[in-house]
Design an enzyme around this catalytic site. Structure first.
Site, short mmCIF file in Angstrom:
data_model
loop_
_atom_site.label_atom_id
_atom_site.label_comp_id
_atom_site.label_asym_id
_atom_site.label_seq_id
_atom_site.Cartn_x
_atom_site.Cartn_y
_atom_site.Cartn_z
N ALA A 164 0.84 -1.21 0.00
CA ALA A 164 0.00 0.00 0.00
C ALA A 164 0.87 1.26 0.00
O ALA A 164 0.58 2.23 -0.71
CB ALA A 164 -0.93 0.00 1.21
N ASP A 192 2.50 1.53 -3.56
CA ASP A 192 1.54 2.01 -4.55
C ASP A 192 1.19 3.47 -4.33
O ASP A 192 0.92 4.22 -5.28
CB ASP A 192 0.27 1.15 -4.50
CG ASP A 192 0.52 -0.26 -5.02
OD1 ASP A 192 -0.31 -1.15 -4.74
OD2 ASP A 192 1.53 -0.47 -5.70
N LEU A 200 5.90 1.05 -32.02
CA LEU A 200 5.02 1.30 -33.15
C LEU A 200 4.56 2.75 -33.17
O LEU A 200 4.30 3.35 -32.12
CB LEU A 200 3.78 0.39 -33.07
CG LEU A 200 4.02 -1.10 -33.26
CD1 LEU A 200 2.73 -1.87 -32.98
CD2 LEU A 200 4.51 -1.41 -34.67
N LYS A 227 -4.09 -4.99 -30.28
CA LYS A 227 -2.90 -4.44 -29.60
C LYS A 227 -2.97 -4.87 -28.14
O LYS A 227 -3.78 -4.37 -27.37
CB LYS A 227 -2.88 -2.92 -29.71
CG LYS A 227 -1.60 -2.30 -29.16
CD LYS A 227 -1.58 -0.80 -29.39
CE LYS A 227 -0.28 -0.20 -28.90
NZ LYS A 227 -0.10 -0.39 -27.43
N ARG A 265 11.67 -6.42 -23.45
CA ARG A 265 11.99 -5.48 -24.52
C ARG A 265 13.07 -4.50 -24.08
O ARG A 265 13.94 -4.13 -24.85
CB ARG A 265 10.73 -4.71 -24.94
CG ARG A 265 10.99 -3.65 -26.00
CD ARG A 265 9.70 -2.89 -26.31
NE ARG A 265 9.92 -1.87 -27.30
CZ ARG A 265 10.36 -0.64 -27.04
NH1 ARG A 265 10.62 -0.29 -25.80
NH2 ARG A 265 10.53 0.24 -28.00
N GLU A 291 3.74 -11.15 -26.14
CA GLU A 291 3.33 -10.35 -24.99
C GLU A 291 3.02 -11.24 -23.80
O GLU A 291 2.33 -12.26 -23.93
CB GLU A 291 2.09 -9.55 -25.36
CG GLU A 291 1.94 -8.26 -24.60
CD GLU A 291 2.64 -7.10 -25.29
OE1 GLU A 291 2.52 -5.97 -24.78
OE2 GLU A 291 3.30 -7.31 -26.33
N CYS A 326 15.45 28.73 -23.56
CA CYS A 326 16.24 29.63 -22.71
C CYS A 326 17.71 29.49 -23.06
O CYS A 326 18.22 28.38 -23.24
CB CYS A 326 16.02 29.27 -21.24
SG CYS A 326 17.16 30.09 -20.10
N CYS A 373 20.62 28.46 -15.88
CA CYS A 373 19.19 28.47 -15.57
C CYS A 373 18.85 27.36 -14.58
O CYS A 373 19.11 26.18 -14.86
CB CYS A 373 18.38 28.29 -16.85
SG CYS A 373 16.59 28.28 -16.58
#
Length: 699
Positions: free
Chosen positions: A35, A38, A84, A119, A140, A182, A444, A449
């Site tokens: 918890a 997350d 993609l 997809k 990947r 996948e 800039c 900066c």
């Protein structure tokens, strides 16, 4: 506008989350509950939504499909796992088809064959099979380098009607094949997974112990499951695998992608039953509409469809751009939209100095998150859409990550709306703001900066610039956060004790090693690196300064053209334009940078700190003098950067692409398309041994 408080909070959250990841995945000793973890992720996501200029590629919110984790051994993909390109309208889909036709010189009456696939919303992986045996699996990662998760992938067996990942392929297979697909958590499995957490929470609550938070979505649950350090943990989570690609070195045995999918199924893989072979764009759109109508009925999450050219020979002819294949595109379903009111517009300065107009809006909920700010991208986009302060606008999540303002609802204007005027000076440091000719961005020009200082420090310290090893993003962030540096020169004035304290702080947040000498050793090494960096070349120094339009190649040309740093600083636009590859626009921007008093002050302070940039001696009679060279494949004896530096030091120019103007190609191990193109064009090609021999030649 990014406030120092927001930037500091983002850095703090990222450090805490990375430390939690290290403890959980690498040491199996978590110091945060689920918890709490997350909650940190939610806070970071919210801040990055409000301040899109703070989003970085290595942020924990971007890590899935991003930079490979050091927790796993790296794996180099033989062929990059490209991302993609996305389209969202019929017009954009038509443009994709038109580009394919144009590149293939296809007659108007010819219907291009496509394969349409859902997809999948999971984690992309690659499986390597040798002689039919599964030998390695990886994520990947960044497309070129992934994470070795072989042991975890071996746990994905038959589940819920799915076939899993076969340890050995069925039937006749090539000697080596790379299968891509996948890793998913089906909706039913995700619900069961959360139900199991709820059951455990009931037991924990009964014992008066802290409960775990339910996982937010199947994709994050699947990614977290696959990237567990202990394979036994992965084995308890019902993730599955669906294949959609197979690559065979040298020559693939299939003429079409459709037949490749059939081969994958015959070998024992799950292949999506929703895949559809289409002849022409009309059938593609019909399948798109069919999938959109029933996508919520599918057993897995999908946020669109992928359109792929079916003929593999046509794919090879189409090739790929730097990040995306030209033969495929993802059609994304429309994102959610809401109407809200623009309360103010301001220019936010990013870490590279780009000023981005941002709309602060009346908070609305999009995709379960409260959004109060949205990007307007650039001044041209702001003017084109005619967004004004006080406007009612449509706002949506672009790619479900960064909210954007779509359009004003002009019919709801009252006449009190005010146009936003883009600032002429940086709102953070007061330096001049310039807009490059032909570009959309205002930038800039201030080297000191504060809004972009951390990013500039990292650029200054990188290997190809001042080469200060050990100065990473955590230290750079701490230096800016504690206001220990205002510009590059301040790096050389930071006391040893401060470096030691910063290393100890970073180590406490992200390491379990309790050796108290480590921060001292790290500080000693960094101080030594800083001292060594003072002796550098003018080429590296000019690149390190981050001058607009001055990359490595231009810095090298400028360093060759001017005998010393002062000559460069005093050079006018005409003198600059005499330098190779420096045109009027680049010359103008360089001159604007050198005329900015703040920038000259930074250079002066660097010299006062002991930095001594020296001009490199260029061999004008050597084997590379005046030649354009392309490097391809992997070199064993030299890194790519070192090889490039050696060529440039001998008067050569290194290019990233092969053309008729290329004089020489150096082909290392596993050289690919550049080698092939060089051979087709008749360009001279040499191997690494011959290249090293040329380097040893004396003029």
């Amino acid at each position: 506008m990014t406030t120092p408080e927001a930037a500091a909070r983002v850095r703090e959250l990222r450090q805490r989350i990375r430390a939690a990841d290290h403890a959980y995945y690498e040491r199996d000793a978590p110091f945060l509950s689920d918890a709490e973890y997350d909650g940190l992720i939610r806070q970071l996501k919210q801040l990055e939504t409000e301040h899109p200029e703070l989003v970085t590629a290595d942020s924990p919110t971007q890590v899935v499909g991003g930079r490979p984790s050091p927790s796993f051994p790296p794996v180099a993909h033989r062929e990059p796992m490209l991302s993609l390109g996305n389209v969202t309208t019929d017009e954009e889909l038509d443009e994709f088809d038109a580009r394919v036709r144009k590149l293939l010189a296809a007659p108007p009456e010819t219907a291009i064959g496509y394969v349409v696939e859902p997809k999948l919303d999971g984690l992309a992986v690659e499986l390597v099979y040798e002689n039919g045996e599964f030998v390695q699996g990886s994520t990947r990662g960044d497309g070129a380098i992934g994470e070795d998760v072989t042991r975890n992938l071996r746990t994905i067996g038959p589940r819920g009607g799915r076939r899993g990942i076969p340890a050995r392929l069925e039937g006749t297979v090539p000697a080596r094949v790379e299968v891509r697909g996948e890793v998913l958590l089906d909706k039913a499995a995700f619900q069961a997974f959360n139900a199991r957490i709820m059951e455990e929470n009931a037991r924990l609550a009964g014992e008066g112990r802290s409960v775990k938070e339910l996982k937010a979505n199947p994709r994050n649950a699947a990614a977290g499951a696959l990237r567990q350090k202990k394979w036994r943990v992965t084995a308890t989570i019902p993730i599955t695998f669906m294949a959609y690609e197979a690559l065979v070195p040298d020559a693939e045995p299939w003429p079409t992608h459709w037949e490749k999918l059939q081969a994958l199924a015959a070998w024992g893989f799950d292949v999506n039953g929703e895949n559809q072979r289409c002849q022409g764009l009309g059938e593609v759109k019909a399948q798109r509409d069919h999938m959109a109508d029933h996508r919520f009925e599918l057993p897995y999450d999908t946020d669109g469809m992928v359109v792929k050219v079916d003929d593999l020979d046509l794919r090879r002819r189409l090739g790929a751009a730097s990040k995306t294949p030209r033969w495929a595109v993802a059609f994304k379903y429309p994102p959610q939209e809401q109407a809200t009111r623009v309360e103010r517009i301001f220019a936010s300065v990013g870490r590279t100095g780009v000023l981005t107009p941002v709309a602060e809006v009346t908070p609305v909920v999009l995709g379960g998150a409260t959004v109060s700010r949205a990007t307007l991208h650039n001044e041209d986009e702001l003017r084109r859409k005619d967004i004004r302060v006080g406007d009612w606008v449509l706002i949506r999540r672009a790619g479900e990550v960064i909210p954007e303002v779509v359009a004003p609802l002009k019919e709801r204007r009252s006449g009190t709306e005010v146009e936003f005027k883009f600032p002429s000076v940086c709102p953070e440091c007061g330096a001049h703001v310039v807009r490059e000719e032909g570009e959309k961005a205002w930038r800039c020009t201030g080297a000191a900066c504060p809004a972009q200082l951390a990013g500039r420090l990292l650029h200054f310290a990188q290997r190809r610039a001042m080469n200060i090893e050990g100065l990473g993003d955590v230290l750079a962030g701490q230096l800016v956060e504690e206001r220990l540096v205002k510009d590059f020169a301040d790096l050389y004035a930071v006391p040893f004790e401060t470096w030691q304290r910063l290393f100890a702080r970073a180590r406490k947040a992200g390491s379990a090693d309790k050796d108290k000498a480590l921060p001292k050793k790290a500080a000693e090494k960094l101080v030594a690196e800083l001292q060594t960096s003072k002796t550098t070349t003018l080429r590296r120094f000019l690149f390190a300064l981050g001058i607009p339009q001055v990359g490595e190649a231009t810095a090298a040309q400028l360093a060759r053209a001017f005998p010393d740093l002062q000559a460069f600083l005093d050079a006018g636009e005409e003198a600059l334009q005499e330098v190779r590859d420096v045109g009027p626009e680049v010359a103008r921007q360089v001159r604007e940078w050198t005329e900015e008093p703040r920038n000259r002050a930074v250079v002066k302070r660097l010299l006062e700190a002991g930095v001594r940039p020296a001009a490199e001696q260029v061999d004008a009679r050597g084997p590379f003098a005046g030649k354009t060279v392309v490097l391809t494949g992997g070199l064993v004896r030299l890194s790519r950067d070192d090889a490039k530096a050696e060529i440039e030091r001998r008067g050569g120019k290194v290019s990233g692409s092969v053309s008729k103007k290329t004089d020489l190609v150096v082909a290392g191990e596993e050289a690919g398309s550049k080698l092939k193109k060089a051979q087709e064009l008749g360009v001279k090609v040499i191997d690494e041994a011959a290249f090293l021999a040329l380097l040893e030649e004396r003029s």
